[in-house]
Write a protein that holds these residues in place. Structure first.
Motif, PDB file in Angstrom:
ATOM      1  N   SER A  15     145.651 -40.123  15.819  1.00  0.00           N
ATOM      2  CA  SER A  15     146.906 -40.618  16.375  1.00  0.00           C
ATOM      3  C   SER A  15     147.784 -41.224  15.279  1.00  0.00           C
ATOM      4  N   GLY A  16     149.062 -40.883  15.275  1.00  0.00           N
ATOM      5  CA  GLY A  16     149.999 -41.440  14.302  1.00  0.00           C
ATOM      6  C   GLY A  16     150.057 -40.667  13.003  1.00  0.00           C
ATOM      7  N   SER A  17     149.345 -39.526  12.910  1.00  0.00           N
ATOM      8  CA  SER A  17     149.343 -38.785  11.635  1.00  0.00           C
ATOM      9  C   SER A  17     150.622 -37.962  11.441  1.00  0.00           C
ATOM     10  N   GLY A  18     151.437 -37.841  12.481  1.00  0.00           N
ATOM     11  CA  GLY A  18     152.738 -37.165  12.324  1.00  0.00           C
ATOM     12  C   GLY A  18     152.798 -35.771  12.931  1.00  0.00           C
ATOM     13  N   LYS A  19     151.813 -35.415  13.741  1.00  0.00           N
ATOM     14  CA  LYS A  19     151.753 -34.063  14.319  1.00  0.00           C
ATOM     15  C   LYS A  19     152.968 -33.768  15.204  1.00  0.00           C
ATOM     16  N   SER A  20     153.248 -34.700  16.127  1.00  0.00           N
ATOM     17  CA  SER A  20     154.375 -34.464  17.048  1.00  0.00           C
ATOM     18  C   SER A  20     155.698 -34.459  16.290  1.00  0.00           C
ATOM     19  N   THR A  21     155.832 -35.358  15.316  1.00  0.00           N
ATOM     20  CA  THR A  21     157.077 -35.423  14.551  1.00  0.00           C
ATOM     21  C   THR A  21     157.307 -34.096  13.835  1.00  0.00           C
ATOM     22  N   ALA A  70     156.608 -40.733   8.368  1.00  0.00           N
ATOM     23  CA  ALA A  70     155.866 -40.073   9.459  1.00  0.00           C
ATOM     24  C   ALA A  70     155.427 -38.678   9.030  1.00  0.00           C
ATOM     25  N   HIS A 120     144.165 -33.140  20.089  1.00  0.00           N
ATOM     26  CA  HIS A 120     143.075 -34.011  19.654  1.00  0.00           C
ATOM     27  C   HIS A 120     141.740 -33.340  19.928  1.00  0.00           C
TER      28      HIS A 120
HETATM   29  N1  LIG Z   1     161.389 -42.363  16.762  1.00  0.00           N
HETATM   30  C1  LIG Z   1     160.535 -43.022  15.970  1.00  0.00           C
HETATM   31  N2  LIG Z   1     160.893 -44.189  15.366  1.00  0.00           N
HETATM   32  C2  LIG Z   1     160.055 -44.854  14.541  1.00  0.00           C
HETATM   33  N3  LIG Z   1     158.802 -44.442  14.257  1.00  0.00           N
HETATM   34  C3  LIG Z   1     158.376 -43.299  14.836  1.00  0.00           C
HETATM   35  C4  LIG Z   1     159.224 -42.536  15.720  1.00  0.00           C
HETATM   36  N4  LIG Z   1     158.520 -41.433  16.138  1.00  0.00           N
HETATM   37  C5  LIG Z   1     157.313 -41.504  15.538  1.00  0.00           C
HETATM   38  N5  LIG Z   1     157.232 -42.627  14.784  1.00  0.00           N
HETATM   39  C6  LIG Z   1     156.073 -43.032  13.952  1.00  0.00           C
HETATM   40  O1  LIG Z   1     155.733 -41.924  13.147  1.00  0.00           O
HETATM   41  C7  LIG Z   1     154.329 -41.819  13.013  1.00  0.00           C
HETATM   42  C8  LIG Z   1     153.877 -40.459  13.463  1.00  0.00           C
HETATM   43  O2  LIG Z   1     154.056 -40.353  14.880  1.00  0.00           O
HETATM   44  P1  LIG Z   1     153.701 -39.036  15.701  1.00  0.00           P
HETATM   45  O3  LIG Z   1     154.049 -39.286  17.121  1.00  0.00           O
HETATM   46  O4  LIG Z   1     154.318 -37.874  15.045  1.00  0.00           O
HETATM   47  O5  LIG Z   1     152.116 -38.971  15.529  1.00  0.00           O
HETATM   48  P2  LIG Z   1     151.064 -38.021  16.249  1.00  0.00           P
HETATM   49  O6  LIG Z   1     150.180 -37.468  15.198  1.00  0.00           O
HETATM   50  O7  LIG Z   1     151.763 -37.046  17.123  1.00  0.00           O
HETATM   51  O8  LIG Z   1     150.237 -39.052  17.129  1.00  0.00           O
HETATM   52  P3  LIG Z   1     149.513 -38.812  18.558  1.00  0.00           P
HETATM   53  O9  LIG Z   1     148.274 -38.030  18.247  1.00  0.00           O
HETATM   54  O10 LIG Z   1     149.221 -40.204  19.026  1.00  0.00           O
HETATM   55  O11 LIG Z   1     150.464 -38.091  19.454  1.00  0.00           O
HETATM   56  C9  LIG Z   1     153.730 -42.968  13.809  1.00  0.00           C
HETATM   57  O12 LIG Z   1     153.459 -44.035  12.918  1.00  0.00           O
HETATM   58  C10 LIG Z   1     154.826 -43.317  14.782  1.00  0.00           C
HETATM   59  O13 LIG Z   1     154.747 -44.675  15.145  1.00  0.00           O
END
Ligand SMILES: Nc1ncnc2c1ncn2[C@@H]1O[C@H](COP(=O)(O)OP(=O)(O)OP(=O)(O)O)[C@@H](O)[C@H]1O
Ligand code: SF4
Ligand SMILES: [Mg+2]
Length: 327
Positions: free
Chosen positions: A44-50, A24, A207
């Motif tokens: 979406s899914g690029s890892g920003k929130s993580t 992530a 976004h």
């Molecule tokens: N607790 C978790 N368990 C497994 N996979 C996770 C978990 N949290 C996030 N992911 C995966 O990690 C990747 C990054 O997720 P994240 O939520 O950080 O993306 P994002 O950039 O914030 O997306 P968005 O713009 O949709 O909010 C995604 O593929 C997501 O499915």
């Protein structure tokens, strides 16, 4: 040169997904200076929130270091770490309802972060009353419960809760995307006012590129767990170097990069069809890149600085510059 407020080194967050390890966040290096607003964009899914949650201590990391104000932050937090963290980093979430306790009055919710710092009684009530007013709500709102407020009013409380402990960094994760368009601008203006008033550093995840362009002094672009481009906001928006940034902006811009930015998310066909694996090699954007060549699939590109432009992670920056100069 002054030390950065936040210094992130080789940060990784890998999730187990069946037999695979999903990357992530995959080896991010990033600095945030005191008082600056850093925008973080990417599909979406690029890892920003993580990434944001790891900096806030809400998500454990697989590897890497996070230094905040020079302090090496622990991999997992104990009670007293959270107390210290409250004065360093706070978060404003997209879902203001979920971030408030439905059984607590607004006044109690506002005081809660102060209790963990040992501020109780009248001192806490006075601070909560000040912040109710500061975010534009009447004192009577303090007696209500979260479900009795509108989305915009609840987000004002979320913001007050983030700023009440006077943190050095506030991480805003899509703070207006769940709100009615009519209140989005008010909330953005409030965030900007508070950030300037308190000289708080801000990591602003969104976004909506128009909002990032308006608020952020620097902007970082994430693609599948990596930062692919970072630099002054004007440079990222007006002269993007990485093919992904160009594509991301084109999907939001109305023909002319300097023109109006449309407030819409990326079209479905540009959304990555699978999450990156920790074992992936080469450039993650290669399957979608019109500039890709053989080397791109073998060797991962690294962020290459430029004295006048952004840092971008791409093997073909020189070719891109030549093409740009001929355009
Ligand atoms: N607790 C978790 N368990 C497994 N996979 C996770 C978990 N949290 C996030 N992911 C995966 O990690 C990747 C990054 O997720 P994240 O939520 O950080 O993306 P994002 O950039 O914030 O997306 P968005 O713009 O949709 O909010 C995604 O593929 C997501 O499915
Ligand atoms: S390294 Fe290659 S595949 Fe990756 S963005 Fe640059 S040109 Fe495209
Ligand atoms: Mg997110």
């Amino acid at each position: 040169m002054t030390a950065p407020l936040v210094d992130i080194r080789q940060l990784r967050c890998h999730f187990k997904s069946g037999a695979n390890l999903l990357a992530a966040v995959d080896g991010i290096n990033l600095q945030i200076t005191a008082g600056e607003v850093l925008g973080l964009v990417g599909e979406s899914g690029s890892g920003k929130s993580t990434l944001g949650r790891m900096i806030a201590g809400l998500q454990s990391r697989s590897a890497g270091k996070i230094y905040i104000d020079g302090k090496d932050m622990p991999h997992s937090y104990r009670r007293h770490d959270y107390r210290e963290m409250a004065t360093q980093v706070q978060m404003v979430f997209q879902d203001s309802y979920a971030s408030l306790n439905p059984r607590m009055t607004i006044l109690a919710s506002l005081q809660e972060p102060l209790w963990s710092l040992g501020i109780h009684g009248q001192a806490a009530r006075d601070k909560a009353a000040y912040w109710l007013d500061r975010v534009g709500l009447p004192q009577s709102a303090g007696e209500r419960y979260p479900h009795e407020l509108s989305g915009g009013q609840r987000q004002r409380i979320g913001i007050a809760r983030a700023f009440i402990t006077e943190p050095k960094l506030v991480i805003c994760d899509e703070p207006v995307s769940a709100l009615d368009v009519s209140v989005q601008a008010q909330i953005i203006n409030l965030l900007q006012e508070l950030q300037r008033e308190h000289n708080t550093a801000m990591l602003f995840i969104a976004h909506d590129l128009a909002v990032v362009r308006f608020l952020a002094t620097r902007t970082a672009v994430m693609y599948l767990g990596e930062i692919v481009e970072i630099g002054p906001t004007a440079a990222v928006f007006e002269a993007p170097r990485h093919p992904y940034t160009v594509r991301l902006l084109a999907a939001h811009l109305d023909g002319n990069p300097k023109g109006r930015i449309l407030n819409k998310s990326l079209p479905a066909q540009t959304i990555a069809n699978r999450a990156p694996l920790a074992t992936d090699r080469g450039c993650r954007f290669a399957p979608r890149c019109h500039m890709a060549e053989l080397a791109c699939c073998d060797t991962p590109p690294w962020l290459q600085p430029s004295r006048v432009r952004t840092e971008a992670a791409c093997h073909r920056l020189v070719d891109i510059e030549i093409l740009r100069s001929r355009a």
